[in-house]
Structure formats: structure tokens, C-alpha cells
Design an enzyme around this catalytic site. Structure first.
Site, mmCIF file in Angstrom:
data_model
loop_
_atom_site.group_PDB
_atom_site.id
_atom_site.type_symbol
_atom_site.label_atom_id
_atom_site.label_comp_id
_atom_site.label_asym_id
_atom_site.label_seq_id
_atom_site.Cartn_x
_atom_site.Cartn_y
_atom_site.Cartn_z
ATOM 1 N N ARG A 79 -11.650 -10.955 15.332
ATOM 2 C CA ARG A 79 -10.858 -9.717 15.480
ATOM 3 C C ARG A 79 -9.720 -9.960 16.472
ATOM 4 O O ARG A 79 -8.604 -9.491 16.306
ATOM 5 C CB ARG A 79 -11.743 -8.560 15.960
ATOM 6 C CG ARG A 79 -10.910 -7.379 16.416
ATOM 7 C CD ARG A 79 -11.629 -6.050 16.556
ATOM 8 N NE ARG A 79 -12.957 -6.089 17.060
ATOM 9 C CZ ARG A 79 -13.310 -6.204 18.358
ATOM 10 N NH1 ARG A 79 -12.368 -6.316 19.295
ATOM 11 N NH2 ARG A 79 -14.565 -6.224 18.721
ATOM 12 N N TYR B 264 9.961 6.566 4.760
ATOM 13 C CA TYR B 264 8.831 6.467 3.825
ATOM 14 C C TYR B 264 7.877 7.643 4.084
ATOM 15 O O TYR B 264 7.579 7.965 5.246
ATOM 16 C CB TYR B 264 8.136 5.112 4.025
ATOM 17 C CG TYR B 264 6.784 5.045 3.385
ATOM 18 C CD1 TYR B 264 6.628 5.264 2.017
ATOM 19 C CD2 TYR B 264 5.640 4.790 4.128
ATOM 20 C CE1 TYR B 264 5.373 5.223 1.423
ATOM 21 C CE2 TYR B 264 4.385 4.741 3.546
ATOM 22 C CZ TYR B 264 4.262 4.966 2.186
ATOM 23 O OH TYR B 264 3.026 4.938 1.601
ATOM 24 N N ASP C 242 12.041 -0.816 10.463
ATOM 25 C CA ASP C 242 11.155 -1.123 9.336
ATOM 26 C C ASP C 242 11.974 -1.925 8.331
ATOM 27 O O ASP C 242 12.884 -1.401 7.674
ATOM 28 C CB ASP C 242 10.626 0.179 8.722
ATOM 29 C CG ASP C 242 9.556 -0.084 7.657
ATOM 30 O OD1 ASP C 242 9.651 -1.120 6.971
ATOM 31 O OD2 ASP C 242 8.655 0.748 7.504
ATOM 32 N N LYS D 133 4.441 -5.697 0.505
ATOM 33 C CA LYS D 133 5.601 -5.673 -0.407
ATOM 34 C C LYS D 133 6.175 -7.085 -0.580
ATOM 35 O O LYS D 133 5.484 -7.964 -1.034
ATOM 36 C CB LYS D 133 6.631 -4.676 0.113
ATOM 37 C CG LYS D 133 6.043 -3.377 0.667
ATOM 38 C CD LYS D 133 5.241 -2.585 -0.348
ATOM 39 C CE LYS D 133 4.778 -1.279 0.296
ATOM 40 N NZ LYS D 133 3.724 -0.593 -0.388
#
Ligand code: PLP
Length: 402
Positions: free
Chosen positions: A50, A102, A174, A199
Site C-alpha cells: 500500500r 468533468y 487536469d 483514458k
């Protein structure tokens, strides 16, 4: 060789031929959740996955190099990446965000604001006066999304960064829609770059992931520590797949944007289309800015169908090469209806303010043959279902037999 490598080489060669144990050319995926200590109080570079994992570290260092940052944190989704940057804010802080960002980002910011975790101002960042008024409130963070999702509005990163810096505001960009192949916000002064690696970076629609790249080493360390505290770091296998996708980022995007430009021109000339939003079109209001700020116009575009919602339904249901689905940036072409899909969560009023109408359709242009994609659009625009079926059948025949 001391010369700085071309980003295309960085993307392809990340971790290649670095395996000391077996000489594996492709770096292995390290699935182990835990790592042995060399002895009492003697941890190795990795102790628990982690916190840090070799496969994730390799993806992070590659993304940091491609974006020109001091470090990167790779997390489990694009939303987790946006949220990681928000973790730097407290209840007295203000964030300025694009009014047309978004839908998921809009929802996250609004819900956290409603819980009084910080305050948010949604601003049209091309409105100089509105932006100046927002900066007079000395926000802690300004979020940019350019080109915006789904309206493809372009804002001037460098100019906004300069104004934000004067107000002591940090800037996060972004960069999901363009990727470092086409835009590098840190060269324009941004403090953070955010990606939905789901993406273009992964590019194969088989991993949900995200990343934050920080220009400043201390910021990168703070974000990495917080990602470990919250447990949002990405899985090693997802990182391995994303790195595999990233190796072909440049040729994919280069090819996809050539087809997107052709499609934008085709739609622009079609009588059933009321408006096309693609920064590569000379008629786009952000064309000049995109030409100087970006190294390409990308493969995302949106357009307004004349004929309203009925026309949208007929159109999306007539397509057969484009798939009606959320997401973008993969090798396959997708069509989405923002008002009922990607931007549903931001609510009707926020969509109205942002200019996202019910007639707006968004395309993510993939790697299929340009002629098949344009034929598909033509058939759907003509609402000719028989023709749409033919395209589907043709695309299934062996290309060598055609
Ligand atoms: N940022 C932008 C610009 C997006 O388009 C998306 C998703 O579409 C996200 C962030 C969120 O990414 P994810 O779906 O990986 O959480």
C-alpha cells in the site's frame, strides 16, 4: 548517453532491460503485498505494497518524467487523483474550479463543499473579470481543465498560473484529455498535474486508474504520504497494465488526432450538425491558443445535433462502429451523451450554466480506419439504419478479402 531523452523514448523504454535477477527485458509485475526485512529494524526499500510497490513506483517515476514533475503518486482512479489534491485543503480554504469541468469532479467538489470541508467557486475561467474576482478571495487552489470535458473549451494555462501565483494560489491542471504527449502544464507553471490514467495513458479501456504529478518534491511526498494513509494507491497489476499501455501513448495519440481532425471537418460541413467543438477547427474560439499551448489538438470532440434529444437518440442508436459508452481515450471509438451519462451527476442547473445542452454529443476517436468511422457517422446522421447495419457487417469481414 547524457542527452535528455525524447519523451517518446521515455514512454517506450520505462524499466526496459533493468531486471538484475533474470535479465527480463520487460519489467516484471511485483504482486507481493509485503517484503521481507533484512533484519531487525532493517526494512528494504519496500516493506508493504500500500505504501510503495516496485511496479507502481516505475509507473510513477515515468509519469513524473513525462510531465516534468519532481514526483508522482499513482492511485486507484482519476477521481481518487482529484481527491488526493483536495486533501491538501482545509475548512477555511477556497478552491476555484471550472464551471464546465468533468461531471464527477463537479459532484466531488460540491459534495465536499456541502460537508464544509472547503469552499468552492465554479468560474468560467475565460471570463477575465470573474476569474479576477475569484482570485481576490485568495483561493488555496485553482483547478484547470483544458480542453474542458465535454465542451472542449481551451483556457490559457500560463496566464492563469501567473495570475494565480500573484494571489498565492497553487494551480492543478487536469491533463486527462491531452496527456503529456500533447500538453505539458508544468512547463507553463502548474504545481500539479492530474490524470485519469483510465483514458489516454493506459489507452485500452481495461484499467481504471489515476495519478497526480507534483512539481515540488515536498508536495509529492505529502501526497504520497496521504495516499498511503487513505489507502488509495493503485494495484500493482493495474500499474503494470497502465505502463504497458503508456509505451504506445505517442503513436496512438498521433494517429487518433489525425482521424479526429478529419471527423471534425466532416461534421462541421454536415447540415444535421448545428455546431462542432474541436480546437483544431479554425472556427473554434480557442484555436489560436490551442495551437500555441498544445502540441496537437487531440482526439476528443463534441457537437450539437440539430433536432434536439430525439435526433440524439436516433443518432447514438444508429451507430455501429462507435460504441455508446462512458469514458474516452481508448483505442476504440466511443460516443457519449453527456447530459444523460458523463455529466448527469452535476445536475441540470449546473449543466445549463456550463452550456452543456441535451443536444450535445461527445466522441472519443479511436484507432479504427478513418473511412469506417466517417461512414458510420454518415449513416447515423442520415438516420439510415440499413446502412448502419451494412457498416457493421463490412467491419466484421476479413480485411484481406475486401
Ligand atoms: N478527469 C477527467 C477530465 C475525466 O474525464 C474523468 C473521467 O471521465 C476523470 C477525471 C475521472 O477519472 P476516473 O473515471 O478514472 O475516476
Amino acid at each position: 548517453m547524457n542527452k535528455k531523452k525524447d519523451p517518446r523514448t521515455i514512454a517506450v523504454n520505462a524499466g526496459i532491460a533493468t531486471d538484475k535477477a533474470f535479465g527480463a527485458v520487460t519489467p516484471p509485475v511485483y504482486l507481493s503485498t509485503t517484503y521481507s526485512f533484512e533484519g531487525y529494524e532493517r526494512p528494504r526499500a519496500h516493506d508493504y505494497s500500500r505504501t510503495a510497490n516496485p511496479s507502481r513506483d516505475l509507473l510513477a517515476s515515468t509519469l513524473a518524467e513525462l510531465e516534468g514533475g519532481a514526483g508522482a503518486v499513482v492511485v486507484s482512479s482519476g477521481m481518487a487523483a482529484v481527491d488526493l489534491v483536495l486533501s491538501l485543503l482545509g475548512p477555511n480554504d477556497l478552491i476555484v474550479a471550472p464551471h464546465d469541468c468533468y461531471g464527477g469532479t463537479h459532484r466531488l467538489l460540491s459534495l465536499r463543499r456541502d460537508r464544509k470541508q472547503f469552499d468552492v467557486l465554479f468560474v468560467n475561467q475565460n471570463d477575465t473579470k470573474a476569474l479576477a474576482e475569484a482570485l481576490e478571495q485568495f483561493p488555496a487552489l485553482l483547478l484547470i481543465e483544458t480542453p474542458s470535458n465535454p465542451l472542449m473549451r481551451v483556457v490559457d494555462i500560463q496566464s492563469i498560473v501567473e495570475r494565480a501565483k500573484a494571489a498565492g494560489t497553487k494551480v492543478a491542471v487536469d491533463n486527462t484529455f491531452l496527456s503529456p504527449a500533447l500538453q505539458r502544464p508544468m512547463q507553463l507553471g502548474a504545481d500539479f498535474v492530474i490524470h485519469s490514467t483510465t483514458k489516454y495513458l493506459n489507452g485500452h479501456s481495461d484499467v481504471v486508474g489515476g495519478a497526480v504529478i507534483a512539481a515540488d518534491k515536498a508536495d509529492a511526498e505529502t501526497l504520497a504520504a496521504w495516499a498511503n494513509v487513505c489507502g488509495v494507491t493503485a494495484s500493482p497489476f493495474d500499474c503494470y497494465l497502465t505502463l504497458r499501455g503508456l509505451r504506445t501513448l505517442f503513436p496512438r495519440v498521433e494517429r487518433q488526432q489525425i482521424t479526429a481532425a478529419k471527423i471534425a471537418e466532416y461534421l462541421h460541413a454536415h447540415p444535421a450538425v448545428a455546431a462542432v467543438h474541436y480546437p483544431g477547427l479554425a472556427s473554434h474560439p480557442g484555436h489560436a491558443l490551442a495551437s500555441s499551448q498544445q502540441s496537437g489538438f487531440g482526439a476528443m470532440l463534441s457537437f450539437e445535433l440539430a433536432g434536439g434529444v430525439g435526433a440524439v437518440r436516433r443518432f447514438v442508436e444508429s451507430l455501429s462502429v462507435f460504441t455508446l459508452a462512458e469514458s474516452l481515450g481508448g483505442i476504440e471509438s466511443l460516443v457519449a451523451h453527456p447530459a444523460t451519462m458523463t455529466h448527469l451527476g452535476m445536475g441540470a442547473e449546473a449543466r445549463r450554466v456550463a452550456g452543456i445542452t441535451d443536444s450535445l454529443v461527445r466522441l472519443s476517436v479511436g484507432l479504427e480506419a478513418e473511412s469506417d468511422l466517417i461512414d458510420d457517422l454518415k449513416c447515423a446522421l442520415d438516420a439510415n439504419h440499413a446502412c448502419a447495419r451494412n457498416v457493421q457487417q463490412n467491419s466484421k469481414t476479413d480485411p484481406l478479402e475486401r
